[in-house]
Design an enzyme around this catalytic site. Structure first.
Site, PDB file in Angstrom:
ATOM      1  N   SER A  48      -3.818  -3.577   6.380  1.00 50.13           N
ATOM      2  CA  SER A  48      -5.080  -4.186   5.898  1.00 50.13           C
ATOM      3  C   SER A  48      -4.976  -5.853   6.556  1.00 50.13           C
ATOM      4  O   SER A  48      -5.846  -5.967   6.650  1.00 50.13           O
ATOM      5  CB  SER A  48      -5.542  -4.533   4.734  1.00 50.13           C
ATOM      6  OG  SER A  48      -3.352  -4.643   3.855  1.00 50.13           O
ATOM      7  N   LYS A  68       8.859   2.192   7.609  1.00 51.82           N
ATOM      8  CA  LYS A  68       7.486   1.405   7.068  1.00 51.82           C
ATOM      9  C   LYS A  68       8.643  -0.147   6.355  1.00 51.82           C
ATOM     10  O   LYS A  68       9.750   0.274   5.885  1.00 51.82           O
ATOM     11  CB  LYS A  68       7.338   2.054   6.227  1.00 51.82           C
ATOM     12  CG  LYS A  68       6.276   1.156   5.129  1.00 51.82           C
ATOM     13  CD  LYS A  68       5.613   1.680   3.886  1.00 51.82           C
ATOM     14  CE  LYS A  68       4.682   0.497   2.862  1.00 51.82           C
ATOM     15  NZ  LYS A  68       3.574   1.386   1.726  1.00 51.82           N
ATOM     16  N   GLU A  83      15.869   6.047  10.267  1.00 54.01           N
ATOM     17  CA  GLU A  83      14.937   7.272   9.357  1.00 54.01           C
ATOM     18  C   GLU A  83      13.859   7.836   9.850  1.00 54.01           C
ATOM     19  O   GLU A  83      13.881   8.779   9.283  1.00 54.01           O
ATOM     20  CB  GLU A  83      13.617   5.925   8.826  1.00 54.01           C
ATOM     21  CG  GLU A  83      14.728   4.337   7.993  1.00 54.01           C
ATOM     22  CD  GLU A  83      14.774   5.117   6.703  1.00 54.01           C
ATOM     23  OE1 GLU A  83      14.208   6.008   6.584  1.00 54.01           O
ATOM     24  OE2 GLU A  83      15.327   4.295   5.614  1.00 54.01           O
ATOM     25  N   LYS A 110       9.361  -5.627  -1.972  1.00 52.18           N
ATOM     26  CA  LYS A 110      10.177  -4.239  -1.749  1.00 52.18           C
ATOM     27  C   LYS A 110      11.039  -4.077  -0.550  1.00 52.18           C
ATOM     28  O   LYS A 110      11.134  -2.753  -0.435  1.00 52.18           O
ATOM     29  CB  LYS A 110       8.897  -3.287  -1.217  1.00 52.18           C
ATOM     30  CG  LYS A 110       7.449  -3.538  -2.000  1.00 52.18           C
ATOM     31  CD  LYS A 110       6.235  -2.825  -2.106  1.00 52.18           C
ATOM     32  CE  LYS A 110       5.137  -2.745  -2.977  1.00 52.18           C
ATOM     33  NZ  LYS A 110       3.954  -1.298  -2.544  1.00 52.18           N
ATOM     34  N   LYS A 134       4.335   1.472  10.653  1.00 51.31           N
ATOM     35  CA  LYS A 134       3.467   1.032   9.912  1.00 51.31           C
ATOM     36  C   LYS A 134       4.617  -0.458   9.337  1.00 51.31           C
ATOM     37  O   LYS A 134       5.355  -0.313   8.972  1.00 51.31           O
ATOM     38  CB  LYS A 134       3.234   1.927   8.666  1.00 51.31           C
ATOM     39  CG  LYS A 134       2.790   0.676   7.428  1.00 51.31           C
ATOM     40  CD  LYS A 134       2.533   1.412   6.347  1.00 51.31           C
ATOM     41  CE  LYS A 134       1.616   0.783   5.122  1.00 51.31           C
ATOM     42  NZ  LYS A 134       1.118   1.395   3.888  1.00 51.31           N
ATOM     43  N   TYR A 153      -8.668   0.441   9.452  1.00 49.81           N
ATOM     44  CA  TYR A 153     -10.236  -0.118   8.587  1.00 49.81           C
ATOM     45  C   TYR A 153     -10.829  -0.004   9.680  1.00 49.81           C
ATOM     46  O   TYR A 153     -12.147   0.440   9.003  1.00 49.81           O
ATOM     47  CB  TYR A 153      -9.813  -0.584   7.995  1.00 49.81           C
ATOM     48  CG  TYR A 153      -8.673  -0.847   6.371  1.00 49.81           C
ATOM     49  CD1 TYR A 153      -8.434  -0.210   5.734  1.00 49.81           C
ATOM     50  CD2 TYR A 153      -6.896  -1.184   7.277  1.00 49.81           C
ATOM     51  CE1 TYR A 153      -8.063   0.203   4.879  1.00 49.81           C
ATOM     52  CE2 TYR A 153      -6.461  -0.758   6.215  1.00 49.81           C
ATOM     53  CZ  TYR A 153      -6.487  -0.046   5.295  1.00 49.81           C
ATOM     54  OH  TYR A 153      -5.852  -0.563   4.251  1.00 49.81           O
ATOM     55  N   ARG A 185      -2.727  -4.790  -1.198  1.00 54.43           N
ATOM     56  CA  ARG A 185      -2.593  -4.652  -2.659  1.00 54.43           C
ATOM     57  C   ARG A 185      -3.266  -5.619  -3.369  1.00 54.43           C
ATOM     58  O   ARG A 185      -4.074  -5.085  -4.337  1.00 54.43           O
ATOM     59  CB  ARG A 185      -1.295  -6.021  -2.791  1.00 54.43           C
ATOM     60  CG  ARG A 185      -0.525  -5.030  -1.654  1.00 54.43           C
ATOM     61  CD  ARG A 185       1.497  -5.840  -2.132  1.00 54.43           C
ATOM     62  NE  ARG A 185       2.233  -4.625  -1.511  1.00 54.43           N
ATOM     63  CZ  ARG A 185       2.998  -5.128  -1.092  1.00 54.43           C
ATOM     64  NH1 ARG A 185       3.829  -6.450  -1.019  1.00 54.43           N
ATOM     65  NH2 ARG A 185       3.904  -4.821  -0.113  1.00 54.43           N
TER      66      ARG A 185
HETATM   67  C1  PBG Z   1       2.834   1.419  -0.827  1.00 53.84           C
HETATM   68  C2  PBG Z   1       1.295   1.217   0.276  1.00 53.84           C
HETATM   69  C3  PBG Z   1       1.568  -0.487   0.809  1.00 53.84           C
HETATM   70  C4  PBG Z   1      -0.035  -0.241   1.487  1.00 53.84           C
HETATM   71  C5  PBG Z   1      -0.231   1.040   1.806  1.00 53.84           C
HETATM   72  N1  PBG Z   1       0.835   2.454   1.006  1.00 53.84           N
HETATM   73  C6  PBG Z   1       1.866  -1.116   1.143  1.00 53.84           C
HETATM   74  C7  PBG Z   1       2.545  -1.885  -0.301  1.00 53.84           C
HETATM   75  O1  PBG Z   1       1.930  -2.234  -0.968  1.00 53.84           O
HETATM   76  O2  PBG Z   1       3.979  -1.858   0.198  1.00 53.84           O
HETATM   77  C8  PBG Z   1      -0.519  -1.065   2.814  1.00 53.84           C
HETATM   78  C9  PBG Z   1      -1.402  -0.170   4.160  1.00 53.84           C
HETATM   79  C10 PBG Z   1      -1.697  -1.751   4.292  1.00 53.84           C
HETATM   80  O3  PBG Z   1      -2.104  -3.056   4.390  1.00 53.84           O
HETATM   81  O4  PBG Z   1      -2.812  -1.272   5.083  1.00 53.84           O
HETATM   82  N2  PBG Z   1       2.925   2.672  -1.305  1.00 53.84           N
END
Ligand code: PBG
Length: 331
Positions: A282, A201, A241, A225, A256, A321, A211
């Site tokens: 997203s 990730k 990983e 992060k 991801k 989505y 978010r």
């Molecule tokens: C964090 C989390 C994130 C997404 C899903 N769970 C990203 C983040 O805020 O670091 C992103 C998924 C998306 O963008 O569709 N646990």
């Protein structure tokens, strides 16, 4: 000028007729490859639009059941739940994350009761529950505390498993969490609960609209992060990983985001025999929707081509989505 084996080899021969193109086809996308992410909120009879994700909504439980019914009718094998937690339930210790009466366990139970054969995947990470929007606990300087966070993740994963989740999916990137969660699940008798590890990730800018959707953008502010999610330039690190998570007991690994990381998906498939999932995140979704709304692209064709590219790269399944639309188009 050399023409190779031309005219003995003519690549276009097999492309001339549709029947031959059909037989030659290497990759087929079906609704069975898709997982539908769902945003859930407290309350009743409410469907809230998310402005940065046109066509995606936050659903109350009664409404989530309706969407799950649609997904199942369209042949989508599983849904992934993402809670939107009200500010009053967020805290520094994130304790709402393992509340048996919380939004996620209640939704899991209701979904399992109505749709026993639909796969239910839950997100294991603390960011919806913390006041600061980080995936774990922080110290006074704001640094994320790995081992203390893992203790919280274990409680959260057990809470989800107890509610009946088929797959728990740690998306937090803490070290050692897969092994600890696996051990706890085994000790509690949840031998068949699958772990989908978000192994590779990345610290990506493509998560912005998500978010917005879960309300962690404001909590995060200018914080990043970067101390736990991966550097987008790294590929060997992703293999390390994935190897660790599989060794610790992951059943499935995730790459991801997806579109900018197809090389990682391919490398993972070539290197490991475990199932590899990919998250069409997203920001990737919203770019397509924005271009489609402007009629700059043909949405249906572009979406199906993108999803096909994930499969060609080697993904066994795709969180997207676009799942409901794509499943309809594939019918
Ligand atoms: C964090 C989390 C994130 C997404 C899903 N769970 C990203 C983040 O805020 O670091 C992103 C998924 C998306 O963008 O569709 N646990």
């Amino acid at each position: 000028m050399s023409t190779g084996h031309f005219p003995f080899t003519r690549m276009r021969r097999i492309r001339m007729k549709k029947f031959a193109r059909d037989l030659r086809c290497e990759t087929i996308l079906t609704a069975k490859d898709l997982v539908l992410p769902l945003f859930i909120i407290d309350g009743k009879n409410s469907v809230e639009p998310i402005s940065s994700m046109p066509g995606v909504f936050r659903y109350t439980l009664d409404k989530v059941l309706e969407v799950a019914a649609q997904a199942q009718a369209l042949g989508i094998p599983a849904v992934a739940l993402f809670p939107v937690i009200s500010a009053s339930k967020k805290s520094l210790d994130a304790k709402a994350a393992w509340d048996d009466k919380g939004l996620v366990p209640i939704a899991v139970k209701a979904l399992k009761k109505s749709f026993p054969t639909l796969g239910i995947i839950t997100d294991v990470a603390l960011d919806p529950y913390t006041t600061h929007g980080q995936d774990g606990f922080i110290d006074a300087s704001g640094e994320i505390l790995n081992d203390k966070t893992v203790d919280g993740l274990i409680k959260q994963a057990l809470c989800h498993a107890k509610a009946g989740a088929d797959i728990v999916a740690p998306s937090d990137m803490m070290d050692g969490r897969i092994g600890c969660i696996r051990e706890a699940l085994e000790a509690a008798g949840f031998h068949d609960t699958l772990i989908l590890a978000y192994s590779a990730k990345y610290a990506s800018s493509f998560y912005g609209p998500f978010r917005d959707a879960v309300g962690s953008k404001a909590s995060l502010g200018k914080a990043t992060k970067d101390s736990y999610q991966m550097d987008p330039g790294n590929s060997d690190e992703a293999m390390q990983e994935i190897a660790l998570d599989l060794d610790e007991g992951a059943d499935i690994v995730m790459v991801k985001p997806g579109l900018s990381y197809l090389d990682i998906v391919r490398r993972a498939r070539d290197k490991f025999t475990a199932p590899v999932f990919v998250y069409n995140v997203s920001g990737e979704y919203s770019m397509v929707k924005a271009a489609a709304a402007n009629k700059w692209i043909d949405e249906k064709k572009v979406v199906l081509e993108l999803l096909l590219s994930f499969k060609r790269a080697g993904a066994h399944a795709i969180f997207t989505y676009h799942a409901l639309d794509a499943a309809k188009w594939l019918k």
